[in-house]
Design an enzyme around this catalytic site. Sequence first.
Site, PDB file in Angstrom:
ATOM      1  N   GLY A  59      -7.864 -13.357   5.061  1.00 39.58           N
ATOM      2  CA  GLY A  59      -8.492 -12.522   6.082  1.00 39.58           C
ATOM      3  C   GLY A  59      -8.547 -13.256   7.400  1.00 39.58           C
ATOM      4  N   TYR A  87      -8.491 -17.255   2.886  1.00 38.49           N
ATOM      5  CA  TYR A  87      -9.911 -16.972   3.137  1.00 38.49           C
ATOM      6  C   TYR A  87     -10.671 -16.861   1.816  1.00 38.49           C
ATOM      7  CZ  TYR A  87     -14.004 -14.634   5.222  1.00 38.49           C
ATOM      8  OH  TYR A  87     -15.267 -14.303   5.637  1.00 38.49           O
ATOM      9  N   GLY A 230      12.525  14.331   2.338  1.00 40.64           N
ATOM     10  CA  GLY A 230      12.141  12.917   2.323  1.00 40.64           C
ATOM     11  C   GLY A 230      11.903  12.432   0.902  1.00 40.64           C
ATOM     12  N   SER A 233       8.239  13.755  -1.125  1.00 36.28           N
ATOM     13  CA  SER A 233       8.179  15.130  -1.644  1.00 36.28           C
ATOM     14  C   SER A 233       9.283  15.346  -2.678  1.00 36.28           C
ATOM     15  CB  SER A 233       8.235  16.161  -0.525  1.00 36.28           C
ATOM     16  OG  SER A 233       9.482  16.194   0.095  1.00 36.28           O
TER      17      SER A 233
END
Length: 518
Positions: A59, A87, A230, A233
Amino acid sequence: MVKDILKHKILVIDFGSQYSQLIARRVRELGVYCEILPYNSSLTSIKAYSPQGIILSGGPETVKKKGAPKVPKGLFHLNIPILGICYGMQLIAEEFGGKVELATKREFGHASLNIFKSSYLFKGIKKRSIDVWMSHGDHVSKLPKGFKIAGKTTNSPIAALFHPTKKIFGLQFHPEVTHTSQGKRILKNFVKDICQCKGLWNSKNIISRSINEIRDAVGKDEVLLGLSGGVDSAVVAALLSKAIGKQLTCVFVDNGLLRLNEGDQVMETFKKKFGIKVKRVNAGNYFLKDLKGKIDPEDKRKAIGKTFIDIFLKEARKNKKIKWLAQGTIYPDVIESAGKEKSAAHVIKSHHNVGGLPDYLNLPVIEPLKDLFKDEVRKIGLELGLPHEILFRHPFPGPGLGVRILGEVKKEYIRILQLADDIFIKELISGGLYDKVSQAFAVFLPVKSVGVVGDSRRYKYVIALRAVETIDFMTANSATLPHAFLERISNRIINEIPEISRVTYDISSKPPATIEWE
Ligand code: XMP
């Protein structure tokens, strides 16, 4: 009987690292289901998820700062194996009484990890020194009580730590990125050996689980899906067709702004090959009518989005038996929309396919891909028999060529652009370059320039070619294509399309440019 493929799972707790999704993808590549929860999730929700192991991500914050993100209270007492990355490791050090030193300078890039103590995490790694990828400011300067150091680099004397009995491990470097040479092995040791997860998460199991869920949810109802051509779908269509066959109806709105022959290809694949009920609505003229006189990109996007919804709804309402709406939402959409709720980000472009349809139709939504990353969607698409061209196609914007024709969209311009784009894409494929770039396309510029073809002057339009390399489409670099290759395409476009007199190559990166021109 379908196995419970989610019985063995890992949880990534996200502290805002750019690599959090990558960690989850790597775990899933090992065949183990993995989800991401934000760091401020409650301990109850984490327990309810019942993970076999937890990974604390990296992070951007500093653990010492007041108000810095912390793990939910009690997390380290759950008796579940924990791996902290960057982190995440600093949080472990803090929690158990170690010391984190604030950065005077960042360590970024390659480093050589010297492994000097055998930790379960490094099991099977024969070399004593491996390449790792660092990206951190602060580092652990004093070992927490009861922990041992497993490895160091020149700049990080404590680059890997572990507790001999508690099953808590920390790595200052990033095992999830490919630059860490044994990263996959390290993650595998954690997930498979330390957490004892079995690899049940694979395409076949995902498909059978999904089919069962779909059947249970919809029963004998009918389902509507908007097909776009695409990847997402397309995979939803193939999956639903396998699960509920004729109870699925697809509507494919051909807005006339697609790539050359794309509408026919979509119909060929789904109707002929898969036997799916697909209603094609040839609505190119409606879209053109609504685009008439519009030159502002946002006006054009909004007009295309609105017309799309109007036409889709008109078709959807014709079939009264439909009780569900299917959507191709994928897991990164779910994570990102959760994160965006409070975002004050500026709207650069309105993407018309985000949100929208369900509210209008007042139908419950079924989203069979909502747990999957894009690479998993492609894998199950392959397993379901979808063609490679559909699964590995570059992304294409919802408003299609409407935002690749600058200014007003005209029928003539669409035809010219389709031809130029087709030459570019086919040359990329035959030259083995298509899969090397992330997205490539042609743009139509409605300005004229002078050229000479044979003995005559030609005063015609301009085509710009764009090819980019990117990982997440948020930032992108222009792809360096061979000059001779670009020249060949330019010659072909000017010779084969009489309305074009000039071809240029776009070298802008994003930012400050965007990928699409509008
Ligand atoms: P930009 O132009 O914003 O594009 O850099 C980033 C990526 O998003 C695609 N894009 C869209 N996709 N509907 C979509 O589904 C849209 O309205 C849209 N606009 C841009 C673009 O092709 C690129 O991959």
